[in-house]
Design a protein around this motif. Sequence first.
Motif, PDB file in Angstrom:
ATOM      1  N   ARG A 108     -92.086 -14.126  65.982  1.00  0.00           N
ATOM      2  CA  ARG A 108     -91.048 -14.382  66.987  1.00  0.00           C
ATOM      3  C   ARG A 108     -91.434 -13.744  68.319  1.00  0.00           C
ATOM      4  N   THR A 109     -91.992 -12.534  68.254  1.00  0.00           N
ATOM      5  CA  THR A 109     -92.378 -11.837  69.482  1.00  0.00           C
ATOM      6  C   THR A 109     -93.544 -12.549  70.164  1.00  0.00           C
ATOM      7  N   LEU A 110     -94.507 -12.992  69.376  1.00  0.00           N
ATOM      8  CA  LEU A 110     -95.658 -13.711  69.939  1.00  0.00           C
ATOM      9  C   LEU A 110     -95.219 -15.024  70.590  1.00  0.00           C
ATOM     10  N   MET A 111     -94.265 -15.700  69.925  1.00  0.00           N
ATOM     11  CA  MET A 111     -93.761 -16.958  70.492  1.00  0.00           C
ATOM     12  C   MET A 111     -93.080 -16.703  71.839  1.00  0.00           C
ATOM     13  N   ALA A 112     -92.276 -15.616  71.876  1.00  0.00           N
ATOM     14  CA  ALA A 112     -91.583 -15.281  73.130  1.00  0.00           C
ATOM     15  C   ALA A 112     -92.583 -14.986  74.236  1.00  0.00           C
ATOM     16  N   ALA A 113     -93.734 -14.457  73.841  1.00  0.00           N
ATOM     17  CA  ALA A 113     -94.774 -14.132  74.834  1.00  0.00           C
ATOM     18  C   ALA A 113     -95.610 -15.356  75.178  1.00  0.00           C
ATOM     19  N   GLY A 114     -95.343 -16.461  74.532  1.00  0.00           N
ATOM     20  CA  GLY A 114     -96.085 -17.688  74.797  1.00  0.00           C
ATOM     21  C   GLY A 114     -97.502 -17.676  74.249  1.00  0.00           C
ATOM     22  N   ILE A 115     -97.692 -16.891  73.170  1.00  0.00           N
ATOM     23  CA  ILE A 115     -99.035 -16.804  72.573  1.00  0.00           C
ATOM     24  C   ILE A 115     -99.090 -17.688  71.324  1.00  0.00           C
ATOM     25  N   LYS A 116    -100.065 -18.560  71.294  1.00  0.00           N
ATOM     26  CA  LYS A 116    -100.227 -19.425  70.120  1.00  0.00           C
ATOM     27  C   LYS A 116    -100.928 -18.651  69.008  1.00  0.00           C
ATOM     28  N   VAL A 117    -100.534 -18.910  67.769  1.00  0.00           N
ATOM     29  CA  VAL A 117    -101.095 -18.168  66.630  1.00  0.00           C
ATOM     30  C   VAL A 117    -101.933 -19.112  65.768  1.00  0.00           C
ATOM     31  N   TYR A 118    -103.105 -18.614  65.386  1.00  0.00           N
ATOM     32  CA  TYR A 118    -103.987 -19.368  64.482  1.00  0.00           C
ATOM     33  C   TYR A 118    -104.347 -18.451  63.323  1.00  0.00           C
ATOM     34  N   TYR A 119    -104.324 -19.006  62.116  1.00  0.00           N
ATOM     35  CA  TYR A 119    -104.711 -18.188  60.967  1.00  0.00           C
ATOM     36  C   TYR A 119    -106.165 -18.467  60.588  1.00  0.00           C
ATOM     37  N   GLY A 120    -106.951 -17.386  60.587  1.00  0.00           N
ATOM     38  CA  GLY A 120    -108.348 -17.512  60.177  1.00  0.00           C
ATOM     39  C   GLY A 120    -108.773 -16.181  59.590  1.00  0.00           C
TER      40      GLY A 120
END
Lengths: 120, 287
Positions: free
Chosen positions: A78-90
């Motif tokens: 949720r915090t990353l989304m608010a910061a506008g950071i896209k998340v990738y799992y690797g």
Amino acid sequence: MKVAITSQGKTLESKVDTRFGRAGWFVVIDTNTGDYNAVSNEQNLNAKQGAGIQAAEQVSRQEVSALITGNCGPKAFRTLMAAGIKVYYGTEGTVAEVLEQFHNGTLSEASDANVDSHWV
Amino acid sequence: MALNLTIAVASGKGGTGKTTVSANLACAAIEAGHNAAYLDCDVEEPNGHLFLKPRISHIYPVGIPVPVVNEEKCTKCGACGEICQYSAIVKISKTVLTFDNMCHGCGGCSLVCPAGAITEKERPIGVIEEGDAGGVSFIHGRLNIGEAMSPPLIKAVRKAGLHGNLTIVDVPPGTSCPVIAAVRGVDYVLLVTEPTPFGLNDLGLALDMLRELGIPGAVVINRSDPEYNHLAHDFCRERGVQILAEIPDERRVAEAYSVGELAYYAVPGYRKIMQQLLTSVEREAIG
């Protein structure tokens, strides 16, 4: 653009750290120039709670557009989304290898957290 | 005799007999003519009601204040996130996020906000139930299932029980925050232990905690056993702490417990032990 990758060490040869909030390091790479620097996450390793949120704040301060990590809980996500950071799992291999997968488009953008919260 | 005494019944180890001692001590207090209150502060798993069987007359919710941010007033300065020790509020990019279940309700964020953008709302964490149990004022807290924040509810139980002239506080096991919340400010603590190496190890931790808090106390040996008692006696002598009672290990006490009966009435000899314990506690606590 800048990308952060959770890492067990400080270089491109370091293994990816599958943890986000309690990762050892964030290796931050400028994909245009190839320059990189490592940001220590030491203060969060022993945090009683909120490590994911704090880590997201720290990554956000690096002004990255994307984060590659193994696992991400709901509050961190949720915090990353608010910061506008896209998340990738690797999770496989070294920072350099994961970065290459990212460039090749084999990592897909996450739409949600992939692990449960540690705290209620 | 007009008393104004608060006695906590605690232990390092779980399952040593805190509830048994405190519920039966409450019976002795009533018989001695005291205006007694029993406070079950083990809000994660209260069980004193199983023995005292109170008639509950009053139920009310307890919550903790959590922040609500007015986005229009907020200047995104980030002061709220800097003061918060629990990551319950954080300024990220151009927004402020709150995480209600991380919040300890200290109010720091609303105090430091220069724009007056933070108000507080109540987040419920549990309920308090009050009633009468054969003359004993009965109060306990029930923490909501899945809730991690018990100290505010424990403090509310303590506050609700201020009116008895002999108040007995049934404390959760251990030595961490919930225990501190339950024992802080009491006049005297009884530490219930078994005379086993496990029991004594955790008794040692509990004694350290009391010393840190500056609260006087003594030991009650529960399930005392001639074969092991010397362990407890040696330990208490070494630590310089008094033993106020020894409750023998008796099958009949366990049988009464298993059907929710008070040993005070069900087991011959138990009443006398509790009466003597009450007298000793009063003597020691009033000094």
